[in-house]
Motif scaffolding. Structure first.
Motif: not given
Length: 174
Positions: A45-48, A60-61, A64-65, A68, A89, A159
């Motif tokens: 799972i890459d950064n967004f 963003q964080q 992503e959290n 994941l 991604e 999210c």
């Protein structure tokens, strides 16, 4: 009502109570994952990054959290940094506010916060499962509230919706 019918009714009620008190229950859990764990072992799972015109840096964080955590909780895949069976991604392409529910005096009584995420899902085992798609979710809030006061909660809820949509479209193979 006859005595026999009364006895049968009492016996039936007693049996139902006894079964209920024993703690018997039927439980069914469906997490939506449709993966063959004999084939798929790893996920990357890459950064967004945020590519939207309007930027809320913690988004963003937060996204992503949540992504994941959801994948970790709902699959048996091991997360890795490279050479994985599956890759997620993308980028956050939209973060916008728009007026909703216009009142009689032409003022908006609600404001809508919409977040859009473009996701590229690569299945390195079966190319036909690859997806490149945008997902969007929103929440409305009272226009009398300041965005700064409700932004964290709204972003968290949005999210959650986005992650569920993405999970169902990719790992759920719906």
């Amino acid at each position: 009502m006859s005595k026999i019918t009364g006895y049968i009714l009492c016996a039936f009620t007693a049996v139902l109570l006894a079964v209920g008190m024993c703690g018997c229950r039927i439980s069914y859990k469906l997490n939506g994952a449709a993966l063959d764990y004999n084939i798929y072992k790893t996920v990357q799972i890459d950064n967004f990054p945020i590519r939207a015109a309007l930027v809320y840096p913690p988004l963003q964080q937060m996204f992503e959290n949540e992504l994941l955590d959801y994948v970790t909780r709902n699959t048996r895949l091991q997360t890795v940094d490279s050479r994985s069976d599956l890759v997620l991604e993308g980028e956050i392409t939209g973060y916008s506010l728009s007026p909703q529910a216009v009142t009689e005096n032409a003022l908006a009584s609600k404001t809508r916060l919409t977040i859009t995420v473009r996701v590229k899902y690569t299945d390195n085992k079966q190319e036909k499962n690859d997806i490149d798609q945008s997902f969007s979710a929103y929440r409305d809030f009272d226009s009398s509230e300041m965005l700064n006061d409700v932004q964290d909660q709204l972003c968290k809820e949005i999210c959650d919706d986005l992650v569920l949509q993405i999970f169902n479209a990719t790992f759920g193979n719906w």
